[in-house]
Design an enzyme around this catalytic site. Structure first.
Site, PDB file in Angstrom:
ATOM      1  CB  CYS A   8      -0.992  -0.018   1.159  1.00  0.00           C
ATOM      2  SG  CYS A   8      -0.284   0.144   2.818  1.00  0.00           S
ATOM      3  NE  ARG A  14      -4.597   1.200   1.551  1.00  0.00           N
ATOM      4  CZ  ARG A  14      -4.463   1.867   0.415  1.00  0.00           C
ATOM      5  NH1 ARG A  14      -5.359   1.734  -0.544  1.00  0.00           N
ATOM      6  NH2 ARG A  14      -3.424   2.664   0.217  1.00  0.00           N
ATOM      7  CG  ASP A 127      -5.329   5.040   2.764  1.00  0.00           C
ATOM      8  OD1 ASP A 127      -5.442   4.647   3.952  1.00  0.00           O
ATOM      9  OD2 ASP A 127      -4.313   5.615   2.336  1.00  0.00           O
TER      10      ASP A 127
END
Length: 160
Positions: A8, A14, A127
């Protein structure tokens, strides 16, 4: 051994959650010797830091403990890993921009390409960094589904 890298932006929300979920699943199945799992970010914002506190709290609420520290993607990761799963299209483009061969390009895929619902293939894992707790749970749910499907994909490949 299948070597999987989750990517990420900062490696604090994440990708460490995906790493934790996948690791937990392979340990429960007793197949940890068949996999190497890691995560990283494309940016250098959080190198050496633990996952975001909200990510860790959400993981704990769902029975996971995240201990990994953030690191940045490096070109050598193309040679260290068989499969590079990126959380969103912007970071996928950053990774692809570092590829130096077709082999490297074939290793890169979006995480949501492992969604059960094919209409979600090619879409981003959102996100949760700037959102509330519901965003972190939504990301947990997405990554839980996708890591299930990713694990099944690799287990079938190992068996064949």
């Amino acid at each position: 051994m299948k070597k999987i890298l989750f990517v990420c932006l900062g490696n604090i929300c994440r990708s460490p959650l995906a790493e934790g979920l996948m690791t937990n699943k392979i340990v429960k199945l007793g197949v940890e010797e068949q996999f190497k799992i890691d995560s990283c970010g494309t940016a250098d914002y959080h190198i050496g830091e633990l996952p975001d506190e909200r990510t860790s709290e959400n993981a704990n609420k769902n029975g996971l403990e995240l201990k990994q520290r953030a690191r940045q993607f490096e070109a050598a990761d193309f040679n260290r890993f068989d499969h590079i799963l990126v959380m969103d299209n912007a970071n996928k483009m950053r990774i692809i921009g570092q590829a130096t061969s077709e082999e490297h390009l074939h290793k890169v895929q979006l995480m949501r390409d492992f969604e059960t619902d094919s209409s979600l293939h090619g879409t981003d894992v959102p996100d949760p960094y700037y959102g509330g707790n519901e965003g972190f749970q939504n990301v947990f749910n997405i990554l839980d589904r996708c890591t299930d499907n990713l694990l099944n994909y690799h287990l079938q490949a190992i068996e064949n």
